[in-house]
Design an enzyme around this catalytic site. Structure first.
Site, PDB file in Angstrom:
ATOM      1  N   HIS A   1       0.836  -1.205   0.000  1.00 12.78           N
ATOM      2  CA  HIS A   1       0.000   0.000   0.000  1.00 12.78           C
ATOM      3  C   HIS A   1       0.873   1.260   0.000  1.00 12.78           C
ATOM      4  O   HIS A   1       0.577   2.223  -0.712  1.00 12.78           O
ATOM      5  CB  HIS A   1      -0.907  -0.039   1.236  1.00 12.78           C
ATOM      6  CG  HIS A   1      -1.839   1.115   1.363  1.00 12.78           C
ATOM      7  ND1 HIS A   1      -2.864   1.372   0.474  1.00 12.78           N
ATOM      8  CD2 HIS A   1      -1.905   2.090   2.309  1.00 12.78           C
ATOM      9  CE1 HIS A   1      -3.515   2.453   0.870  1.00 12.78           C
ATOM     10  NE2 HIS A   1      -2.954   2.902   1.970  1.00 12.78           N
TER      11      HIS A   1
ATOM     12  N   HIS B   1       0.927   4.200  -2.828  1.00 16.18           N
ATOM     13  CA  HIS B   1       0.751   5.622  -2.524  1.00 16.18           C
ATOM     14  C   HIS B   1       1.857   6.448  -3.162  1.00 16.18           C
ATOM     15  O   HIS B   1       1.592   7.504  -3.754  1.00 16.18           O
ATOM     16  CB  HIS B   1       0.761   5.858  -1.006  1.00 16.18           C
ATOM     17  CG  HIS B   1      -0.595   5.993  -0.405  1.00 16.18           C
ATOM     18  ND1 HIS B   1      -1.361   7.116  -0.532  1.00 16.18           N
ATOM     19  CD2 HIS B   1      -1.324   5.134   0.332  1.00 16.18           C
ATOM     20  CE1 HIS B   1      -2.507   6.958   0.103  1.00 16.18           C
ATOM     21  NE2 HIS B   1      -2.505   5.751   0.631  1.00 16.18           N
TER      22      HIS B   1
ATOM     23  N   GLN C   1       3.896   1.622  -1.212  1.00 18.41           N
ATOM     24  CA  GLN C   1       4.504   1.781  -2.527  1.00 18.41           C
ATOM     25  C   GLN C   1       3.476   2.294  -3.539  1.00 18.41           C
ATOM     26  O   GLN C   1       3.791   3.112  -4.399  1.00 18.41           O
ATOM     27  CB  GLN C   1       5.106   0.458  -3.003  1.00 18.41           C
ATOM     28  CG  GLN C   1       6.297   0.012  -2.186  1.00 18.41           C
ATOM     29  CD  GLN C   1       7.439   1.011  -2.202  1.00 18.41           C
ATOM     30  OE1 GLN C   1       7.948   1.377  -3.256  1.00 18.41           O
ATOM     31  NE2 GLN C   1       7.832   1.470  -1.032  1.00 18.41           N
TER      32      GLN C   1
END
Length: 108
Positions: A81, A85, A83
């Site tokens: 998650h 973002h 990465q």
């Protein structure tokens, strides 16, 4: 902690999420400012977004350095998650720069 992240890894992952999220929000605010014709505010928001991306990259670099040094991190949904973002924020920031430029050209 063989199945979980260490506290240091968790802090790095959260740094990625927070800084990337802030960068994306600042990029969106830059577009909104440009839409209103406030190009000075738009440029300031783009600079702030860039700073957020730099901070996120620092967190990512710490994780990569640790892994290269033989201290790998277990891949968790939270890590993935973070990465996601970062990559979304980078892409959005690049697009925001283009949109602000388009608004500037339209205003001329």
């Amino acid at each position: 902690m063989s199945e979980q992240m260490t506290q240091e890894q968790l802090e790095a992952v959260m740094g990625l999420i927070i800084n990337a999220g802030n960068a994306k929000s600042d990029a969106m605010e830059a577009i909104q400012a440009a839409k209103k014709g406030d190009f000075q505010a738009a440029e300031e928001k783009l600079k702030t977004a860039e700073q957020g991306l730099v901070e996120a990259h620092h967190a990512q670099t710490g994780l990569l350095t640790a892994e290269a040094s033989g201290n790998p991190m277990n891949v968790t949904l939270l890590a993935v998650h973070s990465q996601d973002h970062l990559m979304t924020a980078i892409t959005f920031n690049d697009l925001a720069k283009e949109v602000v430029e388009v608004y500037q050209r339209l205003a001329e």
